[in-house]
Design a protein around this motif. Structure first.
Motif, PDB file in Angstrom:
ATOM      1  N   PHE A   4     -13.657  13.298 -31.482  1.00  8.90           N
ATOM      2  CA  PHE A   4     -14.548  12.131 -31.434  1.00  8.90           C
ATOM      3  C   PHE A   4     -14.856  11.822 -29.969  1.00  8.90           C
ATOM      4  O   PHE A   4     -13.941  11.675 -29.152  1.00  8.90           O
ATOM      5  CB  PHE A   4     -13.885  10.923 -32.096  1.00  8.90           C
ATOM      6  CG  PHE A   4     -13.599  11.118 -33.557  1.00  8.90           C
ATOM      7  CD1 PHE A   4     -14.571  10.864 -34.504  1.00  8.90           C
ATOM      8  CD2 PHE A   4     -12.353  11.564 -33.985  1.00  8.90           C
ATOM      9  CE1 PHE A   4     -14.320  11.054 -35.866  1.00  8.90           C
ATOM     10  CE2 PHE A   4     -12.078  11.752 -35.327  1.00  8.90           C
ATOM     11  CZ  PHE A   4     -13.065  11.495 -36.276  1.00  8.90           C
ATOM     12  N   VAL A   5     -16.139  11.720 -29.664  1.00 11.85           N
ATOM     13  CA  VAL A   5     -16.564  11.532 -28.274  1.00 11.85           C
ATOM     14  C   VAL A   5     -17.497  10.324 -28.180  1.00 11.85           C
ATOM     15  O   VAL A   5     -18.537  10.278 -28.854  1.00 11.85           O
ATOM     16  CB  VAL A   5     -17.289  12.780 -27.727  1.00 11.85           C
ATOM     17  CG1 VAL A   5     -17.735  12.533 -26.287  1.00 11.85           C
ATOM     18  CG2 VAL A   5     -16.384  14.002 -27.804  1.00 11.85           C
ATOM     19  N   LEU A   6     -17.122   9.335 -27.365  1.00 11.61           N
ATOM     20  CA  LEU A   6     -18.001   8.214 -27.026  1.00 11.61           C
ATOM     21  C   LEU A   6     -18.434   8.404 -25.577  1.00 11.61           C
ATOM     22  O   LEU A   6     -17.619   8.318 -24.656  1.00 11.61           O
ATOM     23  CB  LEU A   6     -17.259   6.877 -27.181  1.00 11.61           C
ATOM     24  CG  LEU A   6     -17.058   6.377 -28.609  1.00 11.61           C
ATOM     25  CD1 LEU A   6     -16.184   5.128 -28.621  1.00 11.61           C
ATOM     26  CD2 LEU A   6     -18.392   6.083 -29.273  1.00 11.61           C
ATOM     27  N   SER A   7     -19.695   8.668 -25.379  1.00  3.16           N
ATOM     28  CA  SER A   7     -20.181   8.995 -24.037  1.00  3.16           C
ATOM     29  C   SER A   7     -21.119   7.920 -23.512  1.00  3.16           C
ATOM     30  O   SER A   7     -21.764   7.201 -24.282  1.00  3.16           O
ATOM     31  CB  SER A   7     -20.912  10.347 -24.052  1.00  3.16           C
ATOM     32  OG  SER A   7     -22.077  10.266 -24.865  1.00  3.16           O
ATOM     33  N   GLY A   8     -21.190   7.818 -22.183  1.00  2.26           N
ATOM     34  CA  GLY A   8     -22.114   6.890 -21.531  1.00  2.26           C
ATOM     35  C   GLY A   8     -23.353   7.619 -21.055  1.00  2.26           C
ATOM     36  O   GLY A   8     -23.452   8.848 -21.126  1.00  2.26           O
ATOM     37  N   GLY A   9     -24.313   6.869 -20.561  1.00  2.00           N
ATOM     38  CA  GLY A   9     -25.538   7.467 -20.044  1.00  2.00           C
ATOM     39  C   GLY A   9     -26.387   8.111 -21.115  1.00  2.00           C
ATOM     40  O   GLY A   9     -27.117   9.066 -20.849  1.00  2.00           O
ATOM     41  N   GLY A  10     -26.312   7.588 -22.336  1.00  2.00           N
ATOM     42  CA  GLY A  10     -27.084   8.175 -23.426  1.00  2.00           C
ATOM     43  C   GLY A  10     -28.571   8.149 -23.193  1.00  2.00           C
ATOM     44  O   GLY A  10     -29.292   9.088 -23.557  1.00  2.00           O
ATOM     45  N   LYS A  11     -29.064   7.071 -22.586  1.00  2.00           N
ATOM     46  CA  LYS A  11     -30.498   6.953 -22.324  1.00  2.00           C
ATOM     47  C   LYS A  11     -30.900   7.618 -21.017  1.00  2.00           C
ATOM     48  O   LYS A  11     -32.070   7.618 -20.651  1.00  2.00           O
ATOM     49  CB  LYS A  11     -30.887   5.475 -22.279  1.00  2.00           C
ATOM     50  CG  LYS A  11     -30.639   4.723 -23.572  1.00  2.00           C
ATOM     51  CD  LYS A  11     -31.449   5.260 -24.726  1.00  2.00           C
ATOM     52  CE  LYS A  11     -31.262   4.418 -25.986  1.00  2.00           C
ATOM     53  NZ  LYS A  11     -32.042   4.929 -27.125  1.00  2.00           N
TER      54      LYS A  11
END
Length: 285
Positions: free
Chosen positions: A184-191
């Motif tokens: 499970f990966v929650l990443s930033g900078g999606g936009k």
């Protein structure tokens, strides 16, 4: 306001631009919502020679706006600058920016990415198949502090955390533990072109590298909360699909390429279609 109007204001000598945003964007629909999206996209993608300020509508700014609009309608001046000076001196309004520093490019950006792993049973985890579930946790807009991300992508984060909670119960029992790893990966900078995910792939982590690069299936959860009513006003960043034609409370699956018959991706889509059919039957019974 359209981008053509903004360019005309710049050509006429406007020194800056203040955009008043509504307190509740859910009240904006149809053509007006589309104009807002196009203007924001233009502001983010084009170079504008004047500063652009954004603020939520509130009583004080509303009074100033109405006074300026009323004065501009009565007075005729040769230039916008002359008209603005007349309004400022006549009504005593002055807008001051608290931060007079010149904007600087952020060179050393750091985005936090959270990773959770459920190791499969009956085998060495590096040799077991791996399924990744990914979602970006941040929102972005022309005014980052005013951006709204309930659909994109708080809904994806909630779904990922819910799946992690449910599967963690299954993985506790050695007898029921699946023969596959879950990542499970929650990443930033999606936009920002999925900057957090890109950084994760480039990190030097032998344990994660072996799991990530050998993943059999990757599921990206994004914009899961929109209904048919709101989809027309809050589209996903993937504009290749018009979600406004989807039925209420629907979920849309995008695939990187058409899956081959018998492949794991094809099996996954078939299972999703079966679940969808069962839910429809239950909802109509």
């Amino acid at each position: 306001m359209q981008m053509e109007v903004l360019r005309d204001l710049v050509d006429r000598g406007a020194g800056s631009l203040l955009l008043l945003l509504p307190q509740n964007f859910s009240d904006i629909h149809g053509e007006l919502a589309q104009q807002w999206r196009e203007l924001e996209r233009s502001i983010l993608s084009q170079k504008i020679p004047i500063p652009v300020y954004l603020s939520l509508e509130e009583e004080t700014l509303g009074v100033i706006h109405d006074s300026l609009a009323s004065s501009a309608a009565r007075e005729k001046h040769s230039t916008v600058t002359a008209s603005l000076w007349h309004i400022l001196t006549g009504y005593g309004y002055q807008m001051i920016s608290e931060d007079q520093k010149e904007a600087e490019v952020v060179k050393d950006s750091h985005v936090v990415t959270l990773v959770g792993k459920l190791a499969g049973g009956l085998g060495v985890q590096q040799r077991l198949p791996t399924v990744m579930v990914v979602a970006h946790y941040d929102a972005f807009g022309a005014a980052p502090s005013l951006s709204s991300g309930v659909d994109s992508n708080a809904s994806g984060v909630a779904a990922l955390l819910g799946l992690a909670r449910l599967f963690s119960r299954l993985y506790r029992d050695v007898k029921q533990k699946p023969r596959s790893n879950l990542l499970f990966v929650l990443s930033g900078g999606g936009k920002l072109n999925y900057f957090g995910t890109k950084s994760l792939l480039e990190e030097d982590n032998d344990d994660l590298d072996s799991l990530i690069h050998s993943s059999d299936y990757i599921i990206c959860l994004d914009s899961l909360a929109a209904t048919a009513a709101s989809q027309s006003c809050d589209q996903s960043h993937d504009e290749s699909h018009d979600q406004s034609h989807d039925p209420p409370h629907s979920l849309t699956v995008h695939v990187s390429k058409p899956p081959k018959e018998g492949s794991k991706a094809a099996v996954m889509l078939d299972l999703l279609n079966r679940v969808h059919t069962c839910l429809l039957i239950l909802s109509q019974s």
